[in-house]
Write a protein that holds these residues in place. Structure first.
Motif, mmCIF file in Angstrom:
data_model
loop_
_atom_site.group_PDB
_atom_site.id
_atom_site.type_symbol
_atom_site.label_atom_id
_atom_site.label_comp_id
_atom_site.label_asym_id
_atom_site.label_seq_id
_atom_site.Cartn_x
_atom_site.Cartn_y
_atom_site.Cartn_z
ATOM 1 N N LEU B 90 0.953 -1.035 -0.073
ATOM 2 C CA LEU B 90 -0.125 -0.082 0.057
ATOM 3 C C LEU B 90 0.747 1.227 -0.022
ATOM 4 O O LEU B 90 0.531 2.242 -0.686
ATOM 5 C CB LEU B 90 -1.048 -0.207 1.286
ATOM 6 N N THR B 91 1.918 1.058 0.728
ATOM 7 C CA THR B 91 2.897 2.344 0.962
ATOM 8 C C THR B 91 3.652 2.716 -0.675
ATOM 9 O O THR B 91 3.575 3.776 -0.916
ATOM 10 C CB THR B 91 3.885 2.369 2.058
ATOM 11 N N THR B 92 4.335 1.506 -1.148
ATOM 12 C CA THR B 92 4.793 1.800 -2.261
ATOM 13 C C THR B 92 3.864 2.401 -3.056
ATOM 14 O O THR B 92 4.030 3.567 -4.205
ATOM 15 C CB THR B 92 5.594 0.780 -2.872
ATOM 16 N N PHE B 93 2.634 1.639 -3.451
ATOM 17 C CA PHE B 93 1.542 2.101 -4.285
ATOM 18 C C PHE B 93 1.239 3.558 -4.111
ATOM 19 O O PHE B 93 1.035 4.267 -5.277
ATOM 20 C CB PHE B 93 0.429 1.239 -4.258
ATOM 21 N N LEU B 94 0.788 3.829 -3.070
ATOM 22 C CA LEU B 94 0.208 5.046 -2.820
ATOM 23 C C LEU B 94 1.403 6.396 -3.083
ATOM 24 O O LEU B 94 0.980 7.466 -3.663
ATOM 25 C CB LEU B 94 -0.299 5.496 -1.334
ATOM 26 N N THR B 95 2.504 5.934 -2.595
ATOM 27 C CA THR B 95 3.618 7.020 -2.839
ATOM 28 C C THR B 95 3.577 7.373 -4.190
ATOM 29 O O THR B 95 3.994 8.481 -4.583
ATOM 30 C CB THR B 95 4.802 6.563 -2.169
ATOM 31 N N ALA B 96 3.900 6.067 -5.070
ATOM 32 C CA ALA B 96 3.955 6.443 -6.584
ATOM 33 C C ALA B 96 2.880 7.033 -7.038
ATOM 34 O O ALA B 96 3.120 8.227 -7.968
ATOM 35 C CB ALA B 96 3.922 5.101 -7.354
ATOM 36 N N ILE B 97 1.794 6.872 -6.787
ATOM 37 C CA ILE B 97 0.384 7.638 -7.186
ATOM 38 C C ILE B 97 0.419 9.116 -6.648
ATOM 39 O O ILE B 97 0.226 10.007 -7.598
ATOM 40 C CB ILE B 97 -0.751 6.757 -6.608
ATOM 41 N N ALA B 98 0.775 9.149 -5.527
ATOM 42 C CA ALA B 98 0.815 10.549 -4.836
ATOM 43 C C ALA B 98 1.858 11.353 -5.666
ATOM 44 O O ALA B 98 1.710 12.492 -6.067
ATOM 45 C CB ALA B 98 0.992 10.254 -3.410
ATOM 46 N N THR B 99 3.136 10.681 -5.868
ATOM 47 C CA THR B 99 4.002 11.338 -6.766
ATOM 48 C C THR B 99 3.425 11.922 -8.029
ATOM 49 O O THR B 99 3.617 13.233 -8.434
ATOM 50 C CB THR B 99 5.385 10.582 -6.917
#
Lengths: 645, 526
Positions: B90-99
């Protein structure tokens, strides 16, 4: 074998993104053919259950297992036909009605999504799955009621519908949990097997039964959660016909029918259901007597008829309830589509502005008349047979019998009031009358088709003829064999004719003044007209306090909870200020004092600064000794500690 | 490879920071793309975890355990079970999306912004992967720094207040946690004559009931503030409202989950007796949070603070689920963490999109957007439905499991919590109506453009997840099952002593988890 048919239904109706209404209609017609095929299969197998299950597990948690699967039993097959028929008619009708709407394709997408969810609901093989589709139909209903979202009243109505039914669904959800905890499964067959085995105490079954019924109360708009349905008339009229008359609102009835085993096992739950049904049917019929909005009259009539069905089911008469469900679906859809056709022509919902339209709209008026006869229960139309069975079901419960008969009378009256005011007499608004015109064929053909059904659909239940009905409306292996209740038939026909007659005299011949009646029963008239002030009551008792409480909590949050945090911060800041002052004036003061001291001292000592090296050396040595002393004492202390340990 | 992979994933973003430092700060575009590249690589690397993860094994996987500061028994100990696996994903996914979502939102100091995001990612990953209390604490604290900057530098008008509030609140909790860590450290030394901060060793250490109570309280406070539960929630709306979109997404999506994760990983296994003692308090706070958050959300005027209060409500659900200590409740709770990360993250992204266009988040400023921005409003509707838990979306599965678990545990709580679902429908639909329905009345809204391709790319993965988890959650639940059972077994240890202390004689084996009792083997009793 019908597995293929399901695949077709599910697959095609899932094409909700289709941009053309034709895809949607094509899908639903295929679905319709498939469901007729299923029906023929069932009948030709002599009504044996045709089970088609595709169990597909979505959640397994220890002993907790949720499976998706589909099953057809005769009632489901009947519902399939109803849903697909009405849906097909409504979609064809909509081509004409929604012509020129900027969101035309989105409308059909929603309709298809609705049909898909509704079929899923009908075919579900367990209570959990039915709940999922149940919520989905609620959602599509929300979207379609609020379809013309530019209108505030429409979006309000959508929201109201969603939230009101959600409250009922809460009960349903609790019922599901109880079912899981006490019975251990959601699957129809397994649940019923457990219930019938008597392994679960009756009070538990009562609880579950009432909780499930809460869901039906919400969805089928029974009292006290009926408030959303009249407002839902803000949606496009074909939607009202499909969702808020024929199918979705009947889902509650269908659910009660599916859960019949609970009500058979628990008389308490069954009587609760019956009383609520009875009260709703009377309550709504009384409101319908005086409403002036053509769709609202129909909406309250729907409420009342649904109450009828619920009552029959509560009296554990499975056949009567489901039979009326089917016939009602056809003629009520017809009424709504007819009303839609009228509204399309005159652009108003107010029956006081109509009149004499029969001359201009022969097809609409004719079919509307047929539907009115059907709902009033006139021989030999559909409503006659099913209504008879319901009234016959009340035999042995005098109160039910009297009120149900009274409702039959009221129904006939308000339907014909509607008919006479709309289609006969002199036009009350000449301008609107002049613009009125018959609707296009895409709209009138479905009307004619439904009118045929409104006439014939009841014939499957003619007493003495061993027709389809004996299989379809059978419950628990007992074949449903309609008996001829001559007494009931005669009484109800007489009552219906009396209702029609009264309406004829008041609104056609005008020999009895309607206004005078309204004057005379002023209190009742206002009570009925304002729908018993239920909406206002909810607003004052529930919505406003809730909103005020929310506002209170918010100010509590901002002032007290957050206030405490900020107070803490302020105190800390203040303390810091105090410390700063201390620091500045006392601590620093001391330092500065030292500075001052040394300043003055140094000027004094300057005299010592002789510039001679020997003096300095002396001072350095003296200092070193001092430091050395300090260091050793520290070391000493430290060693002590080490030793001590 | 297997014992390196967690290290690689955790520190890949730091590598990204170094790479960005090499780029001149004027080259904004390449800074963005480098950041995106590194977040994506991290995401792909974390996907590898799934394929190499053994779904049936119990215990930690991909473990790496190297002595770090040997004198103090501090080790570099990383490892994950399926709970942390999902949170890492979830963390890696959301960070990519947020970026990806920030490409237009950041207006100044680009390099600093992206460095903060990457450092934050390392901090979060470290928290989820750490199996050493000291390391956990270090990552937990490190994470605060970039978040402080994200809010304080790139935030809204009251950003300084919000940033300080956020940091101070968290610090208070974490200081108590630090004290508690030290106490455990010396306790273990007293018992075993060895200094260690290794979680695995510390778990199952016999601690007296009173000691457990104090330690649970200290850890628990840190986690409760982070969750946040009522009445420690007031930093959240401020932080959310002021934070830039990407900050809000990560804050709601990941940071809040750390509190719950902390309970699962530390409080419950290490202090089982105290867990039973604290269940009533925490679950009452959770229920209060559910209803309170929902009601307060109803009267918010700012969309972001509405979503923030809805988070308070949702986090209440998650905590309630965890406190049921039965399989349904806990599984639902963990699934709901993922769901909340997805749907609330998506909501913040959506709010950010109109904020970029109009520079306001006031509900009253909008109206009629459905006709102006049809695609946007459809996306919004889907996410909203997921947030209020309509069947077919992910929110429903989580909520249903939590309610089911809660019902087994305490029917009253379940009913109260279930009303929260109705309130959720009220505030969300009302907000939707005011923002999207009606006619466009505000002339400023007449020029609004619908979503761009980049914005669609940002949201589509989230929408896919919403439906996938909503329709077929089984793989995730199966993946979680062994880990959840392991935690349950570790907590079960405390039951006997709790009962003995309170003089409870249980006629049935255990009131919780009747049906699953046969599946739970007391593995953690060593």
């Amino acid at each position: 074998m019908p597995l293929l048919a399901f695949a077709v239904i599910i697959f095609f109706t899932r094409w909700k993104e289709s941009l053309s209404s034709y895809i949607s209609i094509g899908a639903i017609v295929l679905g319709w053919l498939a469901s007729i095929w299923i029906m023929i299969e069932i009948v030709s197998h002599g009504g044996h259950f045709v089970n088609v299950e595709r169990a597909f597990s979505i959640v397994t948690l220890g002993a907790f297992n949720l499976q998706l699967g589909f099953v057809v039993d005769p009632v489901a097959a009947m519902m399939l036909i109803v849903v697909t028929t009405v849906s097909a008619c409504v979609q064809i009708y909509s081509i004409g009605y929604m012509h020129g709407d900027p969101r035309f394709s989105r409308y059909f997408a929603y309709l298809s999504l609705f049909t898909f969810s509704m079929l899923g609901l009908v075919l579900a093989n367990n209570f959990f799955l039915i709940f999922i589709f149940w919520e989905l139909v609620g959602l599509t209903s929300y979207l379609l009621i609020g379809f013309w979202f530019e209108k505030k009243s429409a979006s309000d109505a959508g929201k109201k519908a969603f939230i009101t039914t959600k409250i009922g669904d809460l009960g349903f959800l609790l019922g599901l949990m109880l079912m899981y905890l006490w019975i251990g499964t959601f699957d129809y067959d397994e649940v019923f097997a457990v219930v019938n085995s008597g392994a679960v105490e009756t009070w538990k079954l009562t609880f579950i039964g009432i909780c499930i019924f809460c869901g039906a109360v919400g969805k089928s708009a029974q009292f006290p959660l009926h408030v959303w349905l009249p407002d839902a008339m803000e949606g496009p009229t074909p939607v009202s016909a499909l969702i808020h008359a024929a199918t979705m609102v009947a889902a509650g009835v269908y659910l009660v029918a599916k859960a019949m085993t609970f009500y058979v096992a628990s008389p308490t739950a069954a009587m609760t259901v019956a009383w609520i049904g009875l009260w709703t049917s009377f309550f709504a019929a009384s409101i319908a007597l005086v409403q002036n909005d053509i769709k609202r009259v129909l909406a309250f009539s729907t409420l009342s008829q649904l109450g009828y069905m619920i009552m029959a089911l509560g009296l554990t008469n499975f056949g009567a309830g489901t039979f009326h469900l089917m016939t009602h679906a056809f003629f009520k859809a017809l009424l709504f589509l007819g009303a839609g056709s009228v509204i399309h022509a005159v652009h108003t919902n107010d029956i006081n502005l109509m009149g004499g339209l029969l001359k201009k709209m022969k097809k609409t008026g004719g079919t509307f008349f047929v539907a009115c006869l059907a709902i009033a229960g006139i021989f030999p139309l559909a409503g006659f047979w099913s209504k008879d069975e319901i009234i016959a079901a009340t035999a042995g419960h005098p109160v039910f019998m009297v009120v149900a008969s009274l409702v039959a009378f009221m129904t006939a009256f308000y339907m014909f009031r509607l008919f006479f005011k709309t289609f006969t007499g002199e036009p009350r608004d000449q301008e609107k009358y002049d613009h009125a015109h018959e609707s296009p064929n895409t709209m009138t053909y479905p009307l004619i088709f439904l009118a045929t059904l409104a006439v014939c659909a009841g014939w499957v239940g003619i007493p003495g003829i061993k027709g389809y009905s004996s299989y379809i409306f059978a419950y628990g292996g007992h074949a449903h064999i309609p008996h001829a209740h001559w007494d009931v038939m005669i009484i109800s026909t007489v009552l219906a004719l009396m209702g029609i007659g009264l309406a004829y005299m008041m609104y056609y011949k005008k020999s009895i003044s309607a206004d005078a009646m309204a004057e005379r029963f002023g209190f009742l008239y206002r009570l009925f007209y304002n729908k018993y002030y239920i909406d206002e009551l909810y607003d004052v008792v529930l919505i406003q306090p809730c909103y005020k409480f929310a506002r209170f909590l918010w100010s509590f949050d901002a002032n007290v909870v957050d206030g405490l945090v900020n107070l803490q911060a302020t105190i800390t800041m203040w303390l810091s200020d105090v410390k700063y002052w201390i620091d500045q004036n006392i601590v620093d003061g001391i330092v500065n004092g030292f500075g001052l001291f040394f300043d003055s001292a140094s000027s004094a000592l300057r005299k010592i600064q002789s510039g001679r090296l020997a003096h300095y050396l002396l001072a350095v040595v003296f200092g070193l000794i001092l430091i050395g002393l300090l260091a050793t004492s520290n070391l000493f202390n430290w060693t002590l500690i080490r030793v001590g340990q | 490879m297997d014992n390196m992979i967690l290290t690689i994933i955790t520190f890949l973003p730091v590598l990204g920071v170094l790479a960005i430092l090499l780029i001149p700060k004027e080259q904004v575009v390449s800074i963005r793309h480098t950041t995106l590249f590194f977040t994506l690589v991290t995401f792909v690397a974390s996907l590898c975890l799934i394929f190499r993860f053994d779904p049936v094994a119990t215990g930690m996987q991909f473990e790496v355990n190297i002595p770090w500061i040997e004198q103090f028994g501090i080790g570099y100990h990383l490892g994950i079970d399926s709970i942390s696996l999902l949170l890492i994903l979830l963390t890696t996914f959301l960070t990519a999306i947020a970026t990806l979502s920030t490409f237009k939102a950041v207006e100044h100091s680009h390099r600093g912004f992206y460095i903060s995001i990457l450092l934050l990612e390392t901090g979060m990953l470290g928290v989820f992967a750490a199996l050493d209390l000291f390391m956990f604490y270090v990552f937990w604290e490190i994470m605060l720094v970039p978040m402080y900057f994200l809010i304080g530098i790139w935030g809204g008008t009251r950003r300084i207040y919000a940033a300080i509030k956020f940091v101070l609140f968290t610090m208070i909790g974490s200081l108590l946690m630090l004290v508690a860590i030290l106490v455990i450290y010396f306790q273990y030394h007293g018992l075993n004559g060895e200094f260690t901060t290794d979680l695995i060793k510390l778990t199952g250490m016999p601690l007296a009931r009173d000691m457990q109570m104090w330690l649970f309280a200290a850890f628990g406070l840190a986690f409760i503030i982070k969750v946040p539960m009522w009445p420690f929630h007031t930093w959240l709306p401020d932080a959310h409202v002021e934070a830039p979109t990407a900050g809000s997404v990560i804050l709601a999506g990941v940071l809040l989950k750390m509190g719950v994760y902390g309970f699962l990983r530390f409080c419950l296994p290490m202090f089982p007796i105290a867990t039973f003692e604290f269940i009533p308090i925490i679950s009452i706070l959770a229920v209060i949070g559910i209803i309170y958050g929902a009601l307060v959300a109803m009267v918010q005027k700012d969309i972001k603070s509405l979503v923030a209060f809805s988070s308070v409500s949702h986090m209440g659900f998650i905590m309630l689920g965890m406190m049921t200590l039965n399989l349904q409740g806990m599984q639902g709770s963990i699934l709901q963490m993922i769901n909340h990360g997805i749907s609330t993250g998506a909501l913040f992204l959506l709010v950010g999109m109109i904020y970029e266009r109009r520079h306001t988040r006031m509900i009253s400023e909008y109206g009629g957007l459905a006709s102006q921005m049809p695609v946007y409003s459809t996306f919004f509707m889907i996410v909203l439905l997921s947030s209020i838990g309509v069947p077919g979306t992910n929110g429903f599965v989580g909520e249903f499991l939590i309610l089911l678990g809660a019902w087994k545990f305490n029917a009253v709580y379940a009913i109260l919590a279930a009303t929260g679902v109705v309130f959720a429908a009220c505030y969300m639909l009302w907000m939707y109506q005011r923002v999207f329905y009606g006619k466009v009345t505000n002339p400023a809204n007449q020029t609004l453009t619908d979503m761009s391709l980049r914005e669609k790319i940002v949201l589509v993965p989230l929408i896919i997840l919403i439906f996938w988890i909503g329709v077929y959650p089984k793989p995730l639940l199966n993946l979680l099952e062994p880990s959840v059972k392991a935690v349950m077994a570790q907590v079960e240890v405390g039951r006997a002593e709790y009962n003995a202390y309170h003089g409870i004689v249980e006629s049935v084996a255990s009131e919780i988890e009747l049906s699953d009792a046969e599946n739970v083997k007391p593995e953690g009793t060593e």
